[in-house]
Write a protein that holds these residues in place. Structure first.
Motif, PDB file in Angstrom:
ATOM      1  N   ALA A  54      17.096 -21.421  22.955  1.00  0.00           N
ATOM      2  CA  ALA A  54      17.493 -22.809  22.674  1.00  0.00           C
ATOM      3  C   ALA A  54      17.055 -23.223  21.276  1.00  0.00           C
ATOM      4  N   GLN A  55      15.858 -22.804  20.902  1.00  0.00           N
ATOM      5  CA  GLN A  55      15.377 -23.187  19.565  1.00  0.00           C
ATOM      6  C   GLN A  55      16.199 -22.522  18.455  1.00  0.00           C
ATOM      7  N   GLU A  56      16.580 -21.276  18.689  1.00  0.00           N
ATOM      8  CA  GLU A  56      17.347 -20.540  17.666  1.00  0.00           C
ATOM      9  C   GLU A  56      18.817 -20.960  17.623  1.00  0.00           C
ATOM     10  N   ARG A  57      19.327 -21.531  18.727  1.00  0.00           N
ATOM     11  CA  ARG A  57      20.741 -21.933  18.792  1.00  0.00           C
ATOM     12  C   ARG A  57      20.830 -23.398  19.238  1.00  0.00           C
ATOM     13  N   PRO A  58      20.435 -24.324  18.342  1.00  0.00           N
ATOM     14  CA  PRO A  58      20.333 -25.739  18.736  1.00  0.00           C
ATOM     15  C   PRO A  58      21.651 -26.365  19.176  1.00  0.00           C
ATOM     16  N   ARG A  59      22.804 -25.781  18.805  1.00  0.00           N
ATOM     17  CA  ARG A  59      24.083 -26.354  19.240  1.00  0.00           C
ATOM     18  C   ARG A  59      24.418 -25.955  20.677  1.00  0.00           C
ATOM     19  N   SER A  60      23.807 -24.888  21.162  1.00  0.00           N
ATOM     20  CA  SER A  60      24.085 -24.437  22.526  1.00  0.00           C
ATOM     21  C   SER A  60      23.277 -25.242  23.530  1.00  0.00           C
ATOM     22  N   ARG A  61      23.737 -25.194  24.779  1.00  0.00           N
ATOM     23  CA  ARG A  61      23.047 -25.868  25.876  1.00  0.00           C
ATOM     24  C   ARG A  61      22.494 -24.778  26.792  1.00  0.00           C
ATOM     25  N   VAL A  62      21.212 -24.809  27.073  1.00  0.00           N
ATOM     26  CA  VAL A  62      20.600 -23.760  27.890  1.00  0.00           C
ATOM     27  C   VAL A  62      20.123 -24.366  29.207  1.00  0.00           C
ATOM     28  N   LEU A  63      20.491 -23.717  30.309  1.00  0.00           N
ATOM     29  CA  LEU A  63      19.976 -24.106  31.620  1.00  0.00           C
ATOM     30  C   LEU A  63      18.905 -23.093  32.010  1.00  0.00           C
ATOM     31  N   ALA A  64      17.716 -23.580  32.379  1.00  0.00           N
ATOM     32  CA  ALA A  64      16.614 -22.705  32.783  1.00  0.00           C
ATOM     33  C   ALA A  64      16.360 -22.927  34.274  1.00  0.00           C
ATOM     34  N   THR A  65      16.422 -21.855  35.064  1.00  0.00           N
ATOM     35  CA  THR A  65      16.251 -22.010  36.513  1.00  0.00           C
ATOM     36  C   THR A  65      15.046 -21.217  36.998  1.00  0.00           C
ATOM     37  N   ALA A  99       7.481 -24.805  32.528  1.00  0.00           N
ATOM     38  CA  ALA A  99       8.555 -24.586  31.547  1.00  0.00           C
ATOM     39  C   ALA A  99       9.004 -25.913  30.932  1.00  0.00           C
ATOM     40  N   GLN A 100       9.131 -26.923  31.783  1.00  0.00           N
ATOM     41  CA  GLN A 100       9.554 -28.247  31.328  1.00  0.00           C
ATOM     42  C   GLN A 100       8.538 -28.837  30.347  1.00  0.00           C
ATOM     43  N   GLU A 101       7.274 -28.663  30.685  1.00  0.00           N
ATOM     44  CA  GLU A 101       6.199 -29.167  29.829  1.00  0.00           C
ATOM     45  C   GLU A 101       6.210 -28.424  28.479  1.00  0.00           C
ATOM     46  N   ASN A 102       6.502 -27.125  28.511  1.00  0.00           N
ATOM     47  CA  ASN A 102       6.601 -26.368  27.255  1.00  0.00           C
ATOM     48  C   ASN A 102       7.720 -26.913  26.385  1.00  0.00           C
ATOM     49  N   ALA A 103       8.874 -27.201  27.004  1.00  0.00           N
ATOM     50  CA  ALA A 103      10.014 -27.735  26.240  1.00  0.00           C
ATOM     51  C   ALA A 103       9.641 -29.063  25.591  1.00  0.00           C
ATOM     52  N   ARG A 104       8.926 -29.905  26.355  1.00  0.00           N
ATOM     53  CA  ARG A 104       8.542 -31.224  25.846  1.00  0.00           C
ATOM     54  C   ARG A 104       7.581 -31.071  24.664  1.00  0.00           C
ATOM     55  N   ARG A 105       6.551 -30.228  24.864  1.00  0.00           N
ATOM     56  CA  ARG A 105       5.527 -30.076  23.822  1.00  0.00           C
ATOM     57  C   ARG A 105       6.098 -29.437  22.553  1.00  0.00           C
ATOM     58  N   ASN A 141       9.131 -29.695  21.682  1.00  0.00           N
ATOM     59  CA  ASN A 141      10.190 -30.577  21.176  1.00  0.00           C
ATOM     60  C   ASN A 141      11.551 -29.861  21.106  1.00  0.00           C
ATOM     61  N   ILE A 142      11.849 -29.105  22.151  1.00  0.00           N
ATOM     62  CA  ILE A 142      13.131 -28.399  22.235  1.00  0.00           C
ATOM     63  C   ILE A 142      13.975 -29.140  23.278  1.00  0.00           C
ATOM     64  N   GLY A 143      15.005 -29.829  22.820  1.00  0.00           N
ATOM     65  CA  GLY A 143      15.711 -30.777  23.692  1.00  0.00           C
ATOM     66  C   GLY A 143      16.963 -30.237  24.342  1.00  0.00           C
ATOM     67  N   ASN A 144      17.485 -29.080  23.883  1.00  0.00           N
ATOM     68  CA  ASN A 144      18.766 -28.607  24.418  1.00  0.00           C
ATOM     69  C   ASN A 144      18.590 -27.653  25.602  1.00  0.00           C
ATOM     70  N   VAL A 145      17.586 -27.921  26.440  1.00  0.00           N
ATOM     71  CA  VAL A 145      17.349 -27.133  27.654  1.00  0.00           C
ATOM     72  C   VAL A 145      17.278 -28.065  28.856  1.00  0.00           C
ATOM     73  N   ASP A 146      17.968 -27.695  29.932  1.00  0.00           N
ATOM     74  CA  ASP A 146      17.853 -28.406  31.203  1.00  0.00           C
ATOM     75  C   ASP A 146      17.173 -27.483  32.202  1.00  0.00           C
ATOM     76  N   PHE A 147      16.618 -28.071  33.241  1.00  0.00           N
ATOM     77  CA  PHE A 147      15.870 -27.270  34.218  1.00  0.00           C
ATOM     78  C   PHE A 147      16.439 -27.498  35.607  1.00  0.00           C
TER      79      PHE A 147
END
Ligand SMILES: C[S@@+](CC[C@H](N)C(=O)[O-])C[C@H]1O[C@@H](n2cnc3c(N)ncnc32)[C@H](O)[C@@H]1O
Length: 287
Positions: free
Chosen positions: A133-144, A154-160, A162-168
């Motif tokens: 997600a960080q390397e491809r900011p235009r893409s949308r990544v779903l993490a399951t 994982a969610q807390e890592n994304a928040r800390r 600051n990587i916003g294009n990931v859903d969980f």
């Protein structure tokens, strides 16, 4: 008595750890830097500095945990993956360096300037999903993941980070995904260890959650589900990339072929073992 210098402390700690751990010097440096609240380069820059009593006690406690076998990543609560500072807990697998190969192969296929839909199945700490997600900011990544505890980390890592294009999403492989959504890329580093593998009782692996590691008598139970189910989740031409055991390349390529994938290949890790297998879906199929 004169307090010991950082150099002397490092020397004796390395000697204590050397009997058990190949990475004794690095481990000692990481623990001492943590006890001081400094970087490793501080230790090199200031070898003659001495520890305060509180720092010496803090370091002794960390060293004792490592001597008892606890992984460095658990003691520090962190592991670097793809230059990202990833928080790990006993609920998550400690991300491994060989998994960076999966990220590298995925990035070689995902365009920089197009919004692709990507899913990371069994995300654990979020390492793969967050790196991509960080390397491809235009893409949308779903993490399951099937583990809510892992997903929370994982969610807390994304928040800390600051990587916003990931859903969980809490999901057992494809079971919890939206019926209509199709992906351009499916990534997974699933459990692939055989139930009777003796490595499960050795080294840092003992501290990983067992459900993140084992997958039936031949280690392929989860890979069978992921590979067989992938064609209906992918867009035509979409990619599936999975990590697997060093001796599972042939079996996994056969699973890809049985599921109708084309352009199938296995890629070796730095140790020369086939570690990631990938292939392309030819056309959307109905279940
Ligand atoms: C080998 S770990 C990989 C973690 C992370 N992707 C990494 O590379 O560091 C496998 C992950 O798959 C998850 N998992 C196990 N069974 C699952 C299932 N049925 N559905 C989804 N995730 C599952 C585990 O909780 C674990 O986080």
């Amino acid at each position: 008595m004169q307090s010991p210098t950082l150099r002397a402390v490092l020397h004796s700690a390395t000697a204590r750890l050397a009997a058990q751990h190949d990475s004794a010097r690095l481990d000692a440096e990481l623990l001492l830097a943590a006890a001081l609240g400094q970087s490793r380069s501080y230790l090199i820059a200031w070898p003659e500095r001495v520890l305060t009593d509180a720092q010496a006690q803090g370091f002794a406690a960390l060293l004792a945990r490592r001597e008892a076998g606890e992984p460095i990543a658990h003691i520090l609560g962190r592991r670097e993956f793809w230059s990202l500072d990833i928080e790990v807990t006993p609920a998550t697998l400690i991300p491994r360096p060989e998994t960076e190969l999966l990220v590298e192969l995925a990035l070689a296929r995902i365009p920089v300037d197009t919004a692709w839909d990507i899913v990371d199945l069994g995300t654990g700490s979020g390492a793969i999903a967050l790196a991509v997600a960080q390397e491809r900011p235009r893409s949308r990544v779903l993490a399951t993941d099937v583990s809510m505890e892992a997903l929370t980390v994982a969610q807390e890592n994304a928040r800390r980070l600051n990587i916003g294009n990931v859903d969980f999403r809490l999901s057992a492989w494809y079971a919890g995904l939206d019926d209509a959504r199709r992906f351009d890329v499916i990534l997974s580093n699933p459990p692939y260890v055989r139930t009777d593998d003796p490595h499960l009782h050795q080294g840092d692996v003992r501290f990983d959650p067992i459900e993140a590691l084992v997958s039936g008598a031949d280690g392929l139970n989860d890979l069978r589900i992921i590979v067989a189910g992938a064609p209906t989740q992918l867009r035509p031409g979409g990619w599936l990339l999975v990590e697997h055991g060093y001796d599972q390349g042939e079996d996994v390529r056969r699973l890809f072929a049985e599921a109708g994938f084309v352009d199938i290949q296995s890629v070796a890790d730095l140790a020369g073992h086939p570690r990631v297998t990938l292939g392309r879906a030819v056309a959307a199929q109905t279940p």
